[in-house]
Design a protein around this motif. Sequence first.
Motif, short mmCIF file in Angstrom:
data_model
loop_
_atom_site.label_atom_id
_atom_site.label_comp_id
_atom_site.label_asym_id
_atom_site.label_seq_id
_atom_site.Cartn_x
_atom_site.Cartn_y
_atom_site.Cartn_z
N VAL A 227 25.96 43.15 25.88
CA VAL A 227 27.11 42.39 26.78
C VAL A 227 27.75 42.89 26.88
O VAL A 227 28.81 43.81 28.30
N ILE A 228 28.16 44.78 26.34
CA ILE A 228 29.15 45.53 26.27
C ILE A 228 28.93 46.80 27.09
O ILE A 228 29.52 47.53 28.12
N GLY A 229 27.75 47.09 26.21
CA GLY A 229 26.92 48.46 26.32
C GLY A 229 26.03 48.04 28.29
O GLY A 229 26.10 49.51 29.42
N ALA A 230 25.80 46.89 28.34
CA ALA A 230 24.35 46.79 29.66
C ALA A 230 25.00 45.50 30.06
O ALA A 230 23.80 44.75 30.53
N PRO A 231 25.78 45.28 30.38
CA PRO A 231 25.39 43.54 30.92
C PRO A 231 25.37 43.80 32.02
O PRO A 231 25.57 43.60 33.59
N ARG A 232 24.81 42.09 32.02
CA ARG A 232 23.66 41.07 33.18
C ARG A 232 24.33 40.92 34.84
O ARG A 232 24.29 41.05 35.41
N GLU A 233 25.61 40.27 34.40
CA GLU A 233 26.94 39.51 34.75
C GLU A 233 27.45 40.29 36.01
O GLU A 233 28.83 41.40 35.08
N GLU A 234 27.72 40.39 37.06
CA GLU A 234 28.96 41.10 37.74
C GLU A 234 30.18 40.38 37.42
O GLU A 234 30.99 41.74 37.23
N ARG A 235 30.77 39.66 36.98
CA ARG A 235 32.02 38.92 36.43
C ARG A 235 32.64 40.22 34.88
O ARG A 235 33.29 39.91 34.78
N THR A 236 30.85 40.39 33.90
CA THR A 236 31.33 40.91 33.38
C THR A 236 31.58 41.96 33.42
O THR A 236 32.00 42.62 32.95
N ARG A 237 30.70 42.40 34.09
CA ARG A 237 30.80 44.25 34.78
C ARG A 237 31.81 44.39 35.38
O ARG A 237 33.20 45.64 34.99
N SER A 238 32.93 43.90 36.21
CA SER A 238 34.45 43.48 36.42
C SER A 238 35.51 43.77 35.41
O SER A 238 35.91 44.85 35.52
N PHE A 239 35.06 42.85 34.36
CA PHE A 239 36.00 42.89 33.57
C PHE A 239 35.87 44.18 32.28
O PHE A 239 37.02 44.54 32.24
N LEU A 240 34.40 44.57 32.51
CA LEU A 240 35.16 46.11 31.75
C LEU A 240 34.94 47.02 31.97
O LEU A 240 35.54 48.32 31.44
N ALA A 241 34.57 46.90 33.29
CA ALA A 241 35.29 48.17 34.25
C ALA A 241 36.53 48.50 34.11
O ALA A 241 37.59 49.18 33.95
N ARG A 242 37.20 47.24 33.99
CA ARG A 242 38.69 47.16 33.94
C ARG A 242 39.20 47.39 32.73
O ARG A 242 40.61 48.13 32.67
N VAL A 243 38.89 47.30 31.28
CA VAL A 243 39.60 47.50 30.09
C VAL A 243 38.69 48.57 29.49
O VAL A 243 39.52 48.86 28.66
#
Length: 252
Positions: A227-243
């Motif tokens: 989930v943190i290292g290789a997220p599948r969902e775009e919303r997850t990727r977008s959130f992690l890119a910010r934080v």
Amino acid sequence: MTEPIIEITGLCKAFGPLEVLKGIDLTVKRGEVVCIIGPSGSGKSTMLRCVNLLEEPTAGKVVVDGVELTDPDCDIDRARTRVGMVFQGFNLFAHLSVLDNLTIAQRKVLGRPKGDAELVARENLAKVGLGEKAGSMPGQLSGGQQQRVAIARALSMNPEVMLFDEPTSALDPELVGDVLGVMRQLADDGMTMLVVTHEMQFAREVADRVLFMDGGYVVEEGPAEQVIGAPREERTRSFLARVLDPVHNAGA
């Protein structure tokens, strides 16, 4: 870790016209550590507060250790003793000593004799590295020490499950490590934990599973590295890119 200890089915919560939770299903196994991440307003804290009915669900079912908390006939005060909770604020009684903060609920809710309650309290203060602070007042402690006292207070009720709602968000950065260290030890000791957190490194290292919530839904869940290292969902990727900081982001 095969036995479910938390079972959440169809959990919905609305505040007036605002739907905060939109049908959450979650099963947590005994001894599992689940970290919940997501943007502000996604429903993370509300879901946590519904687990021990600090917020009453609009719909759905919550079962903890075989007891349905959402059953109208449930003895909610007794059921809550199974679930320890640590908040962003420390919620300590300012006029009571550290020892008294840890014994008052044991005596009033569990009916423990004073001597037994104090013994349990001192054991848990030692566990969080504050055995020498039993006679101190909360105002004499740093924020990190107060939060560790709050954890010891929750543990003194012998809960089956511990809920943590952003336990480090109110702390100065240099105090965060001590609190996370206590939480790591609890995880190592086999405590079942639901942790709402923005500490991604902690989630990555300690969580058996990570849930990403957004807009009142669980958008993605799985092992932390996925989930943190290789997220599948775009919303997850977008959130992690910010934080995530540049080092972690590059690694992800």
